[in-house]
Write an enzyme that holds these catalytic residues in place. Structure first.
Site, PDB file in Angstrom:
ATOM      1  N   ASP A 100       3.151 -25.473   4.119  1.00 20.05           N
ATOM      2  CA  ASP A 100       1.998 -26.199   4.654  1.00 20.05           C
ATOM      3  C   ASP A 100       1.379 -25.463   5.840  1.00 20.05           C
ATOM      4  O   ASP A 100       0.549 -26.023   6.561  1.00 20.05           O
ATOM      5  CB  ASP A 100       2.355 -27.650   5.012  1.00 20.05           C
ATOM      6  CG  ASP A 100       3.406 -27.745   6.094  1.00 20.05           C
ATOM      7  OD1 ASP A 100       4.125 -26.747   6.323  1.00 20.05           O
ATOM      8  OD2 ASP A 100       3.530 -28.810   6.723  1.00 20.05           O
ATOM      9  N   ASP A 126       2.420 -24.434   8.789  1.00 21.27           N
ATOM     10  CA  ASP A 126       2.621 -24.731  10.211  1.00 21.27           C
ATOM     11  C   ASP A 126       3.715 -23.847  10.817  1.00 21.27           C
ATOM     12  O   ASP A 126       4.062 -24.000  11.987  1.00 21.27           O
ATOM     13  CB  ASP A 126       2.913 -26.224  10.462  1.00 21.27           C
ATOM     14  CG  ASP A 126       4.175 -26.707   9.777  1.00 21.27           C
ATOM     15  OD1 ASP A 126       4.794 -25.935   9.018  1.00 21.27           O
ATOM     16  OD2 ASP A 126       4.543 -27.882  10.002  1.00 21.27           O
ATOM     17  N   THR A 140      18.375 -33.465   8.682  1.00 22.93           N
ATOM     18  CA  THR A 140      17.667 -33.485   7.404  1.00 22.93           C
ATOM     19  C   THR A 140      18.581 -33.399   6.185  1.00 22.93           C
ATOM     20  O   THR A 140      18.129 -33.592   5.065  1.00 22.93           O
ATOM     21  CB  THR A 140      16.667 -32.314   7.319  1.00 22.93           C
ATOM     22  OG1 THR A 140      17.397 -31.092   7.403  1.00 22.93           O
ATOM     23  CG2 THR A 140      15.638 -32.378   8.438  1.00 22.93           C
ATOM     24  N   ARG A 143      26.246 -29.104  15.386  1.00 20.61           N
ATOM     25  CA  ARG A 143      25.430 -30.325  15.480  1.00 20.61           C
ATOM     26  C   ARG A 143      25.265 -30.928  14.093  1.00 20.61           C
ATOM     27  O   ARG A 143      25.224 -30.202  13.092  1.00 20.61           O
ATOM     28  CB  ARG A 143      24.051 -30.036  16.093  1.00 20.61           C
ATOM     29  CG  ARG A 143      23.279 -28.936  15.386  1.00 20.61           C
ATOM     30  CD  ARG A 143      21.886 -28.752  15.985  1.00 20.61           C
ATOM     31  NE  ARG A 143      20.970 -29.772  15.546  1.00 20.61           N
ATOM     32  CZ  ARG A 143      20.289 -29.732  14.392  1.00 20.61           C
ATOM     33  NH1 ARG A 143      20.418 -28.717  13.564  1.00 20.61           N
ATOM     34  NH2 ARG A 143      19.494 -30.709  14.058  1.00 20.61           N
ATOM     35  N   PRO A 144      25.177 -32.257  14.039  1.00 18.93           N
ATOM     36  CA  PRO A 144      24.910 -32.864  12.735  1.00 18.93           C
ATOM     37  C   PRO A 144      23.454 -32.610  12.370  1.00 18.93           C
ATOM     38  O   PRO A 144      22.576 -32.737  13.217  1.00 18.93           O
ATOM     39  CB  PRO A 144      25.152 -34.356  12.980  1.00 18.93           C
ATOM     40  CG  PRO A 144      25.003 -34.557  14.453  1.00 18.93           C
ATOM     41  CD  PRO A 144      25.302 -33.253  15.117  1.00 18.93           C
ATOM     42  N   SER A 145      23.221 -32.214  11.114  1.00 22.87           N
ATOM     43  CA  SER A 145      21.847 -31.972  10.672  1.00 22.87           C
ATOM     44  C   SER A 145      21.053 -33.262  10.689  1.00 22.87           C
ATOM     45  O   SER A 145      21.591 -34.346  10.428  1.00 22.87           O
ATOM     46  CB  SER A 145      21.861 -31.403   9.253  1.00 22.87           C
ATOM     47  OG  SER A 145      20.593 -31.573   8.662  1.00 22.87           O
ATOM     48  N   SER A 201       6.209 -29.302   3.043  1.00 21.88           N
ATOM     49  CA  SER A 201       6.412 -28.063   3.784  1.00 21.88           C
ATOM     50  C   SER A 201       7.129 -26.972   2.972  1.00 21.88           C
ATOM     51  O   SER A 201       6.655 -26.583   1.912  1.00 21.88           O
ATOM     52  CB  SER A 201       7.171 -28.411   5.060  1.00 21.88           C
ATOM     53  OG  SER A 201       7.237 -27.327   5.932  1.00 21.88           O
ATOM     54  N   GLU A 216      10.313 -22.975  17.880  1.00 17.18           N
ATOM     55  CA  GLU A 216      11.640 -22.958  17.289  1.00 17.18           C
ATOM     56  C   GLU A 216      11.838 -21.573  16.694  1.00 17.18           C
ATOM     57  O   GLU A 216      10.868 -20.920  16.289  1.00 17.18           O
ATOM     58  CB  GLU A 216      11.757 -24.020  16.185  1.00 17.18           C
ATOM     59  CG  GLU A 216      11.808 -25.431  16.757  1.00 17.18           C
ATOM     60  CD  GLU A 216      12.273 -26.468  15.732  1.00 17.18           C
ATOM     61  OE1 GLU A 216      13.265 -27.153  16.023  1.00 17.18           O
ATOM     62  OE2 GLU A 216      11.660 -26.583  14.661  1.00 17.18           O
TER      63      GLU A 216
HETATM   64  C1  16G Z   1      12.829 -30.687  10.794  1.00 18.78           C
HETATM   65  C2  16G Z   1      12.038 -30.372  12.020  1.00 18.78           C
HETATM   66  C3  16G Z   1      12.262 -28.948  12.472  1.00 18.78           C
HETATM   67  C4  16G Z   1      13.732 -28.691  12.641  1.00 18.78           C
HETATM   68  C5  16G Z   1      14.499 -29.076  11.405  1.00 18.78           C
HETATM   69  C6  16G Z   1      15.988 -29.032  11.681  1.00 18.78           C
HETATM   70  C7  16G Z   1       9.864 -31.259  12.584  1.00 18.78           C
HETATM   71  C8  16G Z   1       8.429 -31.399  12.169  1.00 18.78           C
HETATM   72  N1  16G Z   1      10.630 -30.560  11.767  1.00 18.78           N
HETATM   73  O1  16G Z   1      12.381 -29.944   9.700  1.00 18.78           O
HETATM   74  O2  16G Z   1      11.609 -28.790  13.682  1.00 18.78           O
HETATM   75  O3  16G Z   1      13.951 -27.329  12.915  1.00 18.78           O
HETATM   76  O4  16G Z   1      14.177 -30.407  11.058  1.00 18.78           O
HETATM   77  O5  16G Z   1      16.685 -29.488  10.567  1.00 18.78           O
HETATM   78  O6  16G Z   1      10.283 -31.790  13.602  1.00 18.78           O
HETATM   79  P1  16G Z   1      18.218 -29.881  10.669  1.00 18.78           P
HETATM   80  O7  16G Z   1      18.356 -31.049  11.602  1.00 18.78           O
HETATM   81  O8  16G Z   1      18.615 -30.187   9.269  1.00 18.78           O
HETATM   82  O9  16G Z   1      18.946 -28.675  11.189  1.00 18.78           O
HETATM   83 ZN    ZN Z   2       5.906 -26.650   7.462  1.00 21.18          ZN
END
Ligand code: 16G
Ligand code: ZN
Length: 528
Positions: free
Chosen positions: A274, A276, A500, A496-498, A65, A368
């Protein structure tokens, strides 16, 4: 038994690195060189998933992405074009981390209750990838996995993520459309042409993020020749993928991408790596930058569909609603609830949560703020629409409204957020309303907001509730946030905890820029 032995033997070609893999909200996503073993195993899992779904075709998308070009990733797509069922995320994680692939796969096969007679039924997988150079080798690893487990595998080459979702849906549900890239363009472009037949369209300029969105937008443009002029920038011929361009860069940095000359009065969009996600932007007369994000897109779509729904006189039990996350600007929520009279639901961050909630409505619009979103139409809506169209004595207004709803539905990719189809529905609505971007932008004014990241020792100590708008732990934190928020006009903040990154995220908004910035800083201070 031989099957699992074969799987083990072939896996030695793809040794597992010393990494703890997690199938998160965006699937697996890492540096590309760490991924071959994961790909091989996801080829296996896709075949198993297909067998567990009665040989329905499963999608396997290779992309990272909006992340840098050296990263890559993989996500599985379920038969109806939706994201992989949540239960299976943990199977994916288990398989990716296992030291005995064959045994783990056998355990999973038993766990998902496949009867032994079903072990050898056909497993169908289609794969696609974005433009990352690592993609073709990774696709090969996935193919090797699928083959080792006796699955049937079809490599569709380079596609956007939403195109693969669409194709998977069409394979398993042929009335949704023709299962090919061409079928995708034909469906959405012909619906667009129908919806905009008597209105004037304005040229649109696309920042393709130097990724797959660029060539695919050009392909779409060919299907819209003489209808909607589309110019594509950042097409990958010189710039690097997602570098100083693309939807994420524009949204996070609140500024225009490099590689696009922005003229006053022009319409601009940025997609991500990508395709989306999509955001709109423009420059005002004094060169000021203005962003129209996912909230602006969802309010536009909701207002239009609501109007058509009322004109069509369709009687629905669950009506139209919008799904947002806590990141949605407070002004957008107020505009939806107070001006448009549209119910708004708030859910946790992550597309799967929004998508699920949107099913509660007959027309569920979800976005989002970052520009990922789409619209879902219920089965009941579809059948009532179909019936109403055949009804006697339709007045011209009602008839037109029903047709517009149908065309809108055919432009929209219901399986997942889709930059191309979102762009078309926005362009159609703007041209029907005869709005330019500044007019759209004026619907409501975003409250100034600020996001911060805080590094902490253990981000899991932060526990949230109420769709992440409040914390329940550590004790006392929510009280402190409430006190800080109460001090500023139109204040709102959450932490909030991330999902990612290894950080805690802080969001704050307020009536003024200064207050939003200082509120974010003060709340971050309480988290640290
Ligand atoms: C991911 C999610 C996205 C969300 C982001 C938040 C999908 C396909 N993607 O990229 O929707 O906005 O995580 O990231 O679900 P964070 O938890 O690090 O803030
Ligand atoms: Zn994407």
């Amino acid at each position: 038994q031989k099957l699992f032995q074969n799987v083990s033997e072939k896996s030695s070609k793809y040794p597992k690195p010393e990494v703890k893999f997690t199938y998160g909200t965006a699937g697996f996503r890492l540096k590309a060189e760490l991924l071959p073993s994961v790909m091989y195993r996801m080829g296996l899992l896709a075949v198993l998933r297909s067998r567990a779904c009665g040989s329905k075709t499963i999608g396997l998308m290779i992309t990272a992405s909006h992340n840098p070009v050296q990263d890559n990733g993989v996500k599985l797509i379920d038969p109806m074009g939706e994201m992989l069922e949540a239960d299976w995320e943990k199977y994916a994680t288990e398989l990716a981390n296992s030291d005995e692939v064959g045994k783990c796969l056998k355990d999973l096969t038993e766990q998902v209750k496949l009867k032994s007679a079903e072990w050898n039924v056909v497993g169908n997988v289609v794969v696609a990838r974005d433009t990352r150079p690592s993609g073709s080798e990774l696709a090969q690893a996935a193919l090797d996995g699928a083959e080792a487990f006796g699955g049937k595998f079809n490599d569709l080459g380079i596609l956007t993520t939403p195109q693969l979702h669409f194709i998977v849906r069409c394979i398993n549900d042929p009335k949704y459309g023709t299962a090919s890239e061409e079928g995708y363009y034909k469906k959405i472009s012909s619906a667009f042409v129908k919806l905009t037949k008597s209105v004037a369209l304005s040229p649109v300029n696309v920042d393709g993020a130097n990724g797959v969105g660029a060539p695919k937008m050009s392909e779409l443009a060919k299907h819209l020749k003489n209808v909607l002029p589309v110019s594509v920038f950042n097409d990958g011929s010189t710039g690097k993928l997602n570098e100083n361009c693309g939807a994420d860069f524009v949204k996070v940095g609140q500024r225009g991408p490099e590689g696009v000359e922005i003229t006053v009065g022009g319409r601009y969009v940025s997609v991500d790596g990508d395709a989306d996600r999509i955001v709109y932007f423009y420059h005002d007369n004094s060169g000021g930058f203005h962003l129209l994000d996912g909230d602006k897109i969802s309010t536009l779509i909701a207002s239009y569909l609501k109007e058509k729904l009322e004109e069509s006189c369709l009687n629905l039990d669950h009506g139209l609603g919008v799904v947002q996350t806590a990141y949605a600007n407070g002004s957008s929520t107020a505009y939806l609830e107070d001006i448009l009279n549209v119910p708004v639901a708030c859910v946790k961050t992550g597309v799967k949560h929004l998508h699920k909630k949107a099913h509660d409505f007959d027309i569920g619009v979800y976005f989002e703020a970052n520009g990922h979103g789409t619209v879902l139409f219920s089965v009941e809506f579809k059948s009532k629409l179909e019936k109403a169209k055949q009804g006697p004595d339709l007045g011209p207004k009602k008839k037109a409204a029903l047709e517009e709803l149908e065309s809108s539905m055919n432009i929209i990719n219901e399986t997942v957020g889709d930059a191309m189809s979102d762009m078309l529905i926005v362009e159609a609505i703007l041209s029907k309303k005869e709005w330019d971007l500044p007019t759209w932008d004026k619907c409501y004014q975003d409250l100034p907001n600020r996001q911060r990241k805080v590094q902490v020792k253990d981000r899991t100590v932060i526990v949230t509730t109420d769709a992440e708008t409040k914390t329940t732990s550590p004790q006392g934190l929510q009280g402190e946030i409430d006190t800080l928020v109460a001090k500023v006009k139109k204040g709102r903040s959450f932490v909030r905890p991330s999902g990612t990154e290894d950080v805690v995220r802080v969001y704050a908004e307020a009536e003024t820029r200064e207050d939003a910035d200082s509120l974010a800083l003060a709340v971050a201070g309480k988290v640290f």
